[in-house]
Scaffold this motif. Structure first.
Motif, PDB file in Angstrom:
ATOM      1  N   ASN A 210       0.877  -1.119  -0.210  1.00  0.00           N
ATOM      2  CA  ASN A 210       0.001   0.070   0.073  1.00  0.00           C
ATOM      3  C   ASN A 210       0.974   1.301  -0.055  1.00  0.00           C
ATOM      4  N   GLU A 211       2.265   1.232  -0.250  1.00  0.00           N
ATOM      5  CA  GLU A 211       2.981   2.107  -0.271  1.00  0.00           C
ATOM      6  C   GLU A 211       2.966   3.160   0.824  1.00  0.00           C
ATOM      7  N   VAL A 212       2.772   2.467   2.061  1.00  0.00           N
ATOM      8  CA  VAL A 212       2.927   3.235   3.520  1.00  0.00           C
ATOM      9  C   VAL A 212       4.405   3.656   3.831  1.00  0.00           C
ATOM     10  N   ALA A 213       5.222   2.539   3.691  1.00  0.00           N
ATOM     11  CA  ALA A 213       6.781   2.602   3.789  1.00  0.00           C
ATOM     12  C   ALA A 213       7.377   1.709   3.054  1.00  0.00           C
ATOM     13  N   THR A 214       8.660   2.050   2.648  1.00  0.00           N
ATOM     14  CA  THR A 214       9.507   0.891   2.004  1.00  0.00           C
ATOM     15  C   THR A 214       9.892  -0.545   3.115  1.00  0.00           C
ATOM     16  N   PRO A 215      10.351  -1.505   2.116  1.00  0.00           N
ATOM     17  CA  PRO A 215      10.649  -2.551   3.179  1.00  0.00           C
ATOM     18  C   PRO A 215      11.527  -2.326   4.298  1.00  0.00           C
ATOM     19  N   GLU A 216      12.671  -1.407   3.477  1.00  0.00           N
ATOM     20  CA  GLU A 216      13.734  -1.198   4.597  1.00  0.00           C
ATOM     21  C   GLU A 216      13.154  -0.667   5.677  1.00  0.00           C
TER      22      GLU A 216
END
Length: 303
Positions: A210-216
């Protein structure tokens, strides 16, 4: 059959878990046959098992002088008739496809001795859903390994038709190969740890999809608060993004879960470009030196 009667172990599936399970079995003196229908998978397994042993030596989890004799106790076979000869314990570890697993159990039921104990290393399926395919449901249960480089915990999950003798025998075998068996009182999808881990992975995938945050940054949040050395996306790299995708895709479609389907599409974007995790040298991170293992990963320098 008693513990002392177990001499030969058959591992079906030469993927990551088949490779890993072979080592503690061979390390404790058992003859191990690694079977796969694809000869090329067996060739890859030979290389990866040797590399995994070298890593275990480096990490102090295996003695250098053990490597050659342990490696030599593992044989590789793509002929199912030959693989099934004189087998005492079978451990199935193929992709999470119930039809495939059922087909394999039915085939090996015809080939293995009557005494052979059948087990499945399934991550999510219930043994009761597979038991009738084995033709020996009383001698069948789920025997689930985790990453052997990280833990000795194994799950023993019987189904209602598993005999008490089989449960005890598999528990004793687990202890004999240096594992710590957790015997479940009843069936539960995902066992104990995986049940909790699946919820973590679902939440992490949803945040990224949902593009809330990056995996990193999702990993930074997890690692920074829990003080763990790895986050959910690093864990998924270790397991294999392709494996995570197959399991997630199966359940998302079965449960008609919109968010789950979106998550599997996110995972598949990595699988499609060959970024399947640590085993491929790239996934959410690049290996052998992933960013999450670097001292400054949690610092502002990496933001």
């Amino acid at each position: 059959m008693k513990l002392q009667d177990i001499k030969k172990i058959l591992l079906i599936g030469a993927g990551t878990m088949g490779q890993q399970i072979s080592i503690p079995c061979a390390q404790r003196g058992y003859d191990v046959v690694l079977y796969d229908i694809k000869p090329e998978m067996l060739e890859k397994a030979k290389i990866r098992i040797k590399g995994l042993m070298d890593n275990l030596v480096q990490w102090g989890k295996m003695n250098a002088e053990e490597v050659e004799p342990v490696y030599n106790r593992i044989s590789y076979c793509s002929d199912k008739v030959e693989a099934a000869k004189d087998v005492d314990l079978l451990i199935e570890s193929v992709p999470e496809d119930p039809e495939l697993k059922g087909q394999i159990f039915a085939e090996f039921n015809k080939l293995c001795p009557e005494r052979t104990i059948f087990t499945t290393n399934t991550s999510t399926l219930l043994p009761s859903k597979l038991a009738h395919h084995t033709g020996r449901s009383d001698k069948f249960l789920a025997f689930h390994f985790h990453d052997i480089t990280l833990t000795n915990i194994v799950d023993v999950m019987p189904h209602p038709g598993t005999s008490p003798e089989t449960i005890l025998l598999v528990k004793e075998f687990a202890e004999a190969i240096g594992q710590w068996p957790i015997v479940m009182k009843k069936e539960s999808g995902g066992y104990l740890f995986n049940r909790m881990l699946t919820s973590l992975f679902y939440a992490a995938q949803s945040l990224a999809a949902n593009e809330v945050a990056t995996p990193e940054d999702i990993d930074r949040a997890w690692m920074g608060v829990t003080h763990m050395l790895i986050g959910p996306f690093g864990m998924m790299d270790n397991i294999g993004i392709d494996t995570i995708w197959k399991i997630s895709d199966f359940w998302a479609k079965k449960q008609k879960d919109p968010q789950g389907i979106k998550n599997t599409e996110f995972l598949k974007s990595y699988v499609d470009r060959g970024a399947t995790g640590r085993k491929a040298g790239k996934g959410f991170y690049t290996y052998p030196n992933p960013d999450f293992a670097k001292p400054d990963f949690l610092s502002s320098k990496k933001q």
